[in-house]
Motif scaffolding. Structure first.
Motif, PDB file in Angstrom:
ATOM      1  N   ALA A   1       1.028  -1.210  -0.051  1.00 17.53           N
ATOM      2  CA  ALA A   1       0.035   0.190  -0.030  1.00 17.53           C
ATOM      3  C   ALA A   1       0.881   1.417   0.026  1.00 17.53           C
ATOM      4  O   ALA A   1       1.882   1.178   0.695  1.00 17.53           O
ATOM      5  N   CYS A   2       0.308   2.215  -0.795  1.00 17.96           N
ATOM      6  CA  CYS A   2       1.182   3.553  -0.821  1.00 17.96           C
ATOM      7  C   CYS A   2       0.406   4.767  -0.277  1.00 17.96           C
ATOM      8  O   CYS A   2      -0.613   4.729  -0.234  1.00 17.96           O
ATOM      9  N   THR A   3       1.224   5.312   0.563  1.00 20.50           N
ATOM     10  CA  THR A   3       0.888   6.716   0.997  1.00 20.50           C
ATOM     11  C   THR A   3       1.789   7.884   0.718  1.00 20.50           C
ATOM     12  O   THR A   3       3.072   7.530   0.356  1.00 20.50           O
TER      13      THR A   3
ATOM     14  N   SER B   1       3.126  12.135   0.857  1.00 21.40           N
ATOM     15  CA  SER B   1       3.272  13.276   1.801  1.00 21.40           C
ATOM     16  C   SER B   1       4.019  14.200   0.779  1.00 21.40           C
ATOM     17  O   SER B   1       5.423  14.029   0.660  1.00 21.40           O
ATOM     18  N   GLY B   2       3.468  15.415   0.290  1.00 26.89           N
ATOM     19  CA  GLY B   2       4.261  16.265  -0.592  1.00 26.89           C
ATOM     20  C   GLY B   2       4.625  15.071  -2.043  1.00 26.89           C
ATOM     21  O   GLY B   2       3.611  14.636  -2.457  1.00 26.89           O
ATOM     22  N   LEU B   3       6.311  15.401  -2.067  1.00 29.54           N
ATOM     23  CA  LEU B   3       6.549  14.384  -3.172  1.00 29.54           C
ATOM     24  C   LEU B   3       7.139  12.958  -2.570  1.00 29.54           C
ATOM     25  O   LEU B   3       7.840  12.207  -3.579  1.00 29.54           O
ATOM     26  N   THR B   4       6.990  12.753  -1.598  1.00 34.35           N
ATOM     27  CA  THR B   4       7.418  11.463  -0.849  1.00 34.35           C
ATOM     28  C   THR B   4       6.265  10.485  -0.879  1.00 34.35           C
ATOM     29  O   THR B   4       5.039  10.763  -0.338  1.00 34.35           O
ATOM     30  N   VAL B   5       6.610   9.289  -1.366  1.00 32.39           N
ATOM     31  CA  VAL B   5       5.845   8.184  -1.435  1.00 32.39           C
ATOM     32  C   VAL B   5       6.291   6.998  -0.477  1.00 32.39           C
ATOM     33  O   VAL B   5       7.566   6.674  -0.875  1.00 32.39           O
ATOM     34  N   ASN B   6       5.557   6.631   0.285  1.00 33.71           N
ATOM     35  CA  ASN B   6       5.986   5.220   1.237  1.00 33.71           C
ATOM     36  C   ASN B   6       5.308   4.461   0.834  1.00 33.71           C
ATOM     37  O   ASN B   6       4.027   4.226   0.440  1.00 33.71           O
ATOM     38  N   VAL B   7       5.870   3.288   0.444  1.00 34.34           N
ATOM     39  CA  VAL B   7       5.346   2.053  -0.060  1.00 34.34           C
ATOM     40  C   VAL B   7       5.462   0.900   0.991  1.00 34.34           C
ATOM     41  O   VAL B   7       6.580   0.553   1.535  1.00 34.34           O
ATOM     42  N   ALA B   8       4.466   0.396   1.542  1.00 30.26           N
ATOM     43  CA  ALA B   8       4.401  -0.609   2.621  1.00 30.26           C
ATOM     44  C   ALA B   8       5.194  -1.767   2.238  1.00 30.26           C
ATOM     45  O   ALA B   8       5.176  -2.164   1.076  1.00 30.26           O
ATOM     46  N   SER B   9       5.329  -2.819   3.405  1.00 27.61           N
ATOM     47  CA  SER B   9       6.051  -3.993   2.969  1.00 27.61           C
ATOM     48  C   SER B   9       4.932  -4.875   2.112  1.00 27.61           C
ATOM     49  O   SER B   9       3.850  -4.498   1.989  1.00 27.61           O
TER      50      SER B   9
ATOM     51  N   CYS C   1       4.697  -4.269 -12.824  1.00 23.68           N
ATOM     52  CA  CYS C   1       3.347  -4.555 -12.135  1.00 23.68           C
ATOM     53  C   CYS C   1       3.068  -3.192 -11.588  1.00 23.68           C
ATOM     54  O   CYS C   1       3.532  -2.721 -10.828  1.00 23.68           O
ATOM     55  N   VAL C   2       2.168  -2.482 -12.227  1.00 24.37           N
ATOM     56  CA  VAL C   2       1.589  -1.126 -11.624  1.00 24.37           C
ATOM     57  C   VAL C   2       0.921  -1.354 -10.238  1.00 24.37           C
ATOM     58  O   VAL C   2      -0.085  -2.115 -10.257  1.00 24.37           O
ATOM     59  N   LEU C   3       1.368  -0.543  -9.300  1.00 28.09           N
ATOM     60  CA  LEU C   3       0.733  -0.653  -7.940  1.00 28.09           C
ATOM     61  C   LEU C   3      -0.072   0.622  -7.977  1.00 28.09           C
ATOM     62  O   LEU C   3      -1.223   0.493  -7.328  1.00 28.09           O
ATOM     63  N   TYR C   4       0.390   1.799  -8.176  1.00 26.76           N
ATOM     64  CA  TYR C   4      -0.403   2.836  -8.087  1.00 26.76           C
ATOM     65  C   TYR C   4      -0.032   4.055  -9.464  1.00 26.76           C
ATOM     66  O   TYR C   4       1.131   3.964  -9.664  1.00 26.76           O
ATOM     67  N   GLU C   5      -1.027   4.678  -9.762  1.00 31.34           N
ATOM     68  CA  GLU C   5      -0.854   5.762 -10.575  1.00 31.34           C
ATOM     69  C   GLU C   5      -0.541   7.179  -9.676  1.00 31.34           C
ATOM     70  O   GLU C   5      -1.099   7.245  -8.597  1.00 31.34           O
ATOM     71  N   ALA C   6       0.566   8.086 -10.071  1.00 32.54           N
ATOM     72  CA  ALA C   6       0.669   9.045  -9.041  1.00 32.54           C
ATOM     73  C   ALA C   6       0.776  10.077  -9.882  1.00 32.54           C
ATOM     74  O   ALA C   6       1.294  10.538 -11.020  1.00 32.54           O
TER      75      ALA C   6
END
Length: 169
Positions: A45-47, A49-57, A116-121
C-alpha cells in the motif's frame, strides 16, 4: 525442442531434463500471473506526503519472479512542470539486476510484462495524488480474485469474463 518438467536429472540425460530460472519463471508465471500477494505484509500500500511516497511491506509476482519487501520503501518523486503529469509506482522485474524492485516509472515508459503497476501518481507541482491500481494475486491464475458463487453442483464456468465458482453444500 520439447521440454518436460519437473523430473530429476539422471546420468546420461540430455538437456531436456535441465531447467534454468527462465523455465521455472515461465511455469510459475503461468500459474500465478502478475500481482500483489494479499497474504503478506502491508500489501505494498502507498501513502504520499508532498512528493514522498511510502510503499508498505509486501510481496509481488512479476512475470514469474517474486519480490518481497520486509519493510517500507520510500520514493522521492520529481516535481512536475507547469502542466503536471502522471507517473506510476511499479514493481519491476529487473532481469539483468536479478531483482524485483519498487520504482517510479514516468508516463513515457512503455510498460511490458516486467512491470506490475501498483499506483498511478498524478503529480501537480510539488504534490502527488495516488490512485490505487494494485491487482491482487490470490495464488493461481486459475483462481481469479473476483468470482461469483452460484449453484452447488454445477461445474465452474466463465461467462462474460466473470468466473462463476460453485460452492459445496
Amino acid at each position: 525442442m520439447q521440454k518436460y518438467g519437473f523430473y530429476d536429472f539422471k546420468p546420461g540425460d540430455d538437456e531436456t531434463y535441465q531447467y534454468d530460472a527462465n523455465e521455472f519463471s515461465t511455469i510459475i508465471g503461468a500459474i500465478s500471473g502478475n500481482g500483489v500477494n494479499y497474504k503478506y505484509g502491508g500489501k505494498l500500500a502507498c501513502t504520499a506526503s508532498g512528493l514522498t511516497v511510502n510503499v508498505a511491506s509486501g510481496g509481488v509476482w512479476v512475470n514469474g519472479r517474486y519480490g518481497y519487501n520486509d519493510s517500507a520503501t520510500t520514493l522521492t518523486l520529481t516535481p512536475a512542470t507547469t502542466s503536471g503529469r502522471t507517473d506510476y509506482i511499479c514493481a519491476h522485474n529487473d532481469i539483468n539486476g536479478r531483482k524485483v524492485e519498487i520504482i517510479q516509472v514516468d508516463s513515457d515508459t512503455v510498460l511490458d510484462e516486467n512491470y506490475c503497476v501498483l499506483y498511478e501518481a498524478a503529480i501537480t507541482g510539488s504534490s502527488v495524488t495516488l490512485r490505487d491500481r494494485r491487482v491482487y494475486n490470490y495464488g493461481s491464475a486459475n483462481e481469479p480474485a473476483a468470482f461469483i458463487i452460484y449453484s452447488a453442483n454445477a461445474p465452474a464456468v466463465i461467462e462474460g469474463g466473470i468466473w462463476l465458482k460453485p460452492v459445496e453444500g
